[in-house]
Design a protein around this motif. Structure first.
Motif: not given
Length: 217
Positions: A20, A23-24, A27
């Motif tokens: 997670y 992923e952040q 992004k």
């Protein structure tokens, strides 16, 4: 997790939320990169165009200065009315904030090129376009890259508040940590990758600048 130290909580969080966080991280970086990239596409030609036009230059740089004084949260809040929630609002905010360092450094770099070099280029029969691309821009590169590096650092910071408009990024993790009862480790899980991103981006652009610089040091 209450009986664990902050460092142990930090490691524990990464063990269970590493994907997670990654992923952040990606992004967050892409949002920052897109905003600065669009600012480069618009700002560099504008900087070149106004470099020899004093009145227009003063007006445009003054407008960019005014934009820079608007607090980032206020900027994002105003843009929500037009663009709505999501990453596009943050990207456009970064675009606006990046214009000043990119335009200003482009103008400074272009104007710092010696008149003797420009006269020599004209004497060789170079066109205006050739002088810009083959003489002025290469010599202005260090100053121009400094503006881009500054813009990207600003962009990474602005993206962190994207969590308030549903844009995602590492700001989501930091926000969760702030709202958690014992969230220091979670805050660190968001801030440490953000700091790493800032340092790595600056070092990478510095390396690119050295590779592209026609004047080898």
């Amino acid at each position: 997790m209450k009986d664990l130290s902050t460092f142990q909580q930090f490691i524990y969080y990464f063990e269970y939320n590493g994907i997670y966080v990654l992923e952040q991280f990606v992004k967050h970086f892409l949002i920052s990169l897109y905003g600065v990239l669009f600012a480069c596409i618009a700002g560099i030609p504008i900087g070149i165009y106004i470099s020899n036009k004093r009145k227009i230059r003063n007006i445009i740089i003054s407008i960019a200065n005014i934009i820079q004084t608007i607090p980032s949260l206020a900027m994002v809040s105003m843009l929500i009315v037009v663009l709505g929630l999501g990453s596009n609002t943050v990207i456009f905010s970064i675009f606006l904030y990046s214009l000043l360092p990119i335009i200003k450094n482009t103008v400074t770099g272009i104007r710092s090129v010696s008149e003797n070099l420009l006269d020599a280029a004209k004497g060789m029969g170079m066109t205006r376009g050739q002088i810009i691309t083959k003489v002025q821009l290469p010599l202005a590169l260090p100053v121009l890259m400094a503006g881009i590096r500054n813009a990207l650092v600003i962009g990474i910071g602005v993206t962190a508040i994207g969590t308030f408009v549903g844009a995602g990024g590492l700001g989501d993790i930091i926000s969760r940590g702030v709202n958690a009862t014992e969230g220091t480790a979670i805050i660190l899980a968001g801030t440490i990758p953000t700091a790493f991103m800032t340092i790595f981006s600056d070092l990478f652009l510095s390396w690119v600048e050295k590779k592209l610089n026609p004047i080898k040091q």
